[in-house]
Each structure stands twice: as structure tokens, then as C-alpha cells.
Design an enzyme around this catalytic site. Structure first.
Site, PDB file in Angstrom:
ATOM      1  N   ASP A   1      44.432  43.919  22.821  1.00 24.30           N
ATOM      2  CA  ASP A   1      45.487  43.331  21.995  1.00 24.30           C
ATOM      3  C   ASP A   1      46.592  42.728  22.863  1.00 24.30           C
ATOM      4  O   ASP A   1      46.782  43.134  24.004  1.00 24.30           O
ATOM      5  CB  ASP A   1      46.147  44.406  21.122  1.00 24.30           C
ATOM      6  CG  ASP A   1      45.165  45.082  20.202  1.00 24.30           C
ATOM      7  OD1 ASP A   1      44.173  44.446  19.842  1.00 24.30           O
ATOM      8  OD2 ASP A   1      45.422  46.256  19.866  1.00 24.30           O
TER       9      ASP A   1
HETATM   10  N1  URA Z   1      42.206  49.735  20.869  1.00 22.56           N
HETATM   11  C1  URA Z   1      43.289  49.103  20.390  1.00 22.56           C
HETATM   12  O1  URA Z   1      43.854  49.481  19.390  1.00 22.56           O
HETATM   13  N2  URA Z   1      43.738  48.045  21.075  1.00 22.56           N
HETATM   14  C2  URA Z   1      43.172  47.565  22.220  1.00 22.56           C
HETATM   15  O2  URA Z   1      43.640  46.598  22.794  1.00 22.56           O
HETATM   16  C3  URA Z   1      42.036  48.255  22.687  1.00 22.56           C
HETATM   17  C4  URA Z   1      41.572  49.329  21.994  1.00 22.56           C
END
Ligand code: URA
Length: 240
Positions: free
Chosen positions: A103
Site C-alpha cells: 500500500d
Molecule cells: N497488508 C496490508 O494491509 N498492506 C500491505 O501493503 C501489505 C500487506
């Protein structure tokens, strides 16, 4: 591009030797024998064969381990003009793509490669490649709430599982955990903690299979060495 130059680029032989092969009538372009040395070919369109065997430009396989900082998107291009992880890599000899996604607000280990076959396997749940996260959350989840992660927790569109969870510390209204996942659902860690009422405040991926961040700092990257690539490939040989 001249035929003999293209052949040499494809690793057939030296340019001189390729010229001899052409004169000997061993080379065809789109099914026609070519014996002229000045002949031009378009590598995108023309099919070149030497002794009947097709040749092609071998693309060098590249594997990059990046420490993605927060505030970067894991797409090749972003419609909102936010900075992309690609902008951190500078110019590369070949086009590489991220394996999976972190993310915008997540930092940590991101693998990029042009090896599409390995990328697909690494992402496939069949092989259950481990992803390890360090996570800080709001609140103090109870042991039984954390146990739900192991048995499976409803995150809306799926039941998500953690392979391992370890409590690290609590301070004020925050707690920290290490989490190992063998799945890779969209925003999985954030949604798992949201499901128990403890929003994620900080998230870092620290391991992907056999790969770790080591001494890399946010924004830094390095090429994998041969041994790391070999081990990574091994992970996708046995199904879980
Ligand atoms: N889980 C999440 O919530 N975000 C990420 O970027 C990776 C795993």
C-alpha cells in the site's frame, strides 16, 4: 538492424562467424534463405532461423530488492501523479515489474523483476510463500482476538489467515506484532486488524520468502545475487 548484427546479439556466434553462416546459406528470414550480408531485419516482426532453428533476443533476467518507503505507489504509473516505486530505480537495462503490491502507506521489502514466470508463481497461493510484517496498531488486542488470525478471520470478502503471530510490545494505546502470512490479499494486514477494531498505524514488510531487508534503508535497492534467485525459485517448486 543488419542480419549479422542481430544474430550476434542473439548469441548465435561472433559477427564474423555469423557472416560466414549467412554466406553458407544457413540463415532464413521469414522462410527465405538470405545470403546477402547487407540484409536488414526487424527483430519485432521478422522470423530468423539458423540451420532451421528460430533465434531470438535473450532478455537478461533482472531481480531487484527495493526498500519501498511510505508515500510511494506500487504501480508502474499513477493516475493521481503520486510518486511511484519505479522512480526510485533509475534507468534499468530492461523493464521490470513489481511482484505483488504494498500500500501507499506501507513500507518495506518489494521485489521487482522481468521474470514473469517466477513472479506469477511467487504470487500464487499454491506455493504459500511467506511474507513477514512488523505492525503497530491502535489499542491492545487480546490473546483470543489474535488467535482468530490463526483460525481465520472474516475481512469482508474472504476469510483471512495468518500463518504465525507474535506479540512484541505495548506502550500507551499502541501494540506491536510480527505477522507471517502465506496469503496475499489486498490490504490484508490492515483489514485483519480492522476486523478486531485495532486500526494499523504503521506497517513494514520485513521478509518475502528467503529475502530480507538487511542493511537497506528506505528508498534503497540492490540486485539479488545468484544464490538468492536460486532459493527463491526453489520456494516455488513444492506446492503446499
Ligand atoms: N497488508 C496490508 O494491509 N498492506 C500491505 O501493503 C501489505 C500487506
Amino acid at each position: 538492424m543488419r542480419l549479422q548484427k542481430y544474430m550476434a546479439h542473439c548469441g548465435v556466434a561472433s559477427r564474423r562467424k555469423c557472416e560466414e553462416m549467412i554466406k553458407q546459406g544457413r540463415v532464413t528470414v521469414n522462410g527465405q534463405v538470405v545470403t546477402q550480408l547487407g540484409a536488414k531485419v526487424d527483430p519485432q516482426k521478422d522470423e530468423v532461423r539458423v540451420d532451421g532453428k528460430p533465434i531470438s533476443l535473450e532478455e537478461k533476467q533482472v531481480y531487484i530488492l527495493l526498500y519501498k518507503p511510505r508515500g510511494y505507489v506500487t504501480t508502474v504509473r499513477d493516475t493521481h501523479k503520486r510518486p511511484t516505486v519505479m522512480s526510485l530505480l533509475g534507468s534499468q537495462p530492461v523493464r521490470v515489474y513489481p511482484v505483488g503490491r504494498l500500500d501507499f502507506d506501507t513500507e518495506g521489502l518489494l521485489l521487482l523483476t522481468n521474470d514473469g514466470e517466477l513472479a506469477n508463481r511467487l504470487m500464487h497461493p499454491r506455493y504459500g510463500v511467506e511474507k513477514e510484517y512488523y505492525v503497530e496498531v491502535e489499542g491492545h488486542p487480546s490473546k483470543s482476538q489474535i488467535q482468530k488470525f490463526i483460525h481465520g478471520i472474516d475481512i469482508g470478502d474472504a476469510i483471512a489467515h495468518a500463518h504465525k503471530v507474535r506479540f512484541l510490545w505495548r506502550k500507551g494505546n499502541s501494540s506491536a506484532f510480527k505477522l507471517v502470512l502465506k496469503e496475499g490479499r489486498n490490504r490484508q494486514v490492515r483489514r485483519m486488524f480492522e476486523a478486531i477494531g485495532c486500526p494499523v498505524k504503521f506497517l513494514r514488510r520485513e521478509r518475502f520468502g528467503n529475502l530480507v531487508l538487511g542493511s537497506l534503508k528506505p528508498g534503497e535497492w540492490r540486485y539479488l545475487d545468484e544464490d538468492e534467485v536460486k532459493q527463491l525459485k526453489k520456494l516455488t517448486e513444492a506446492e503446499i
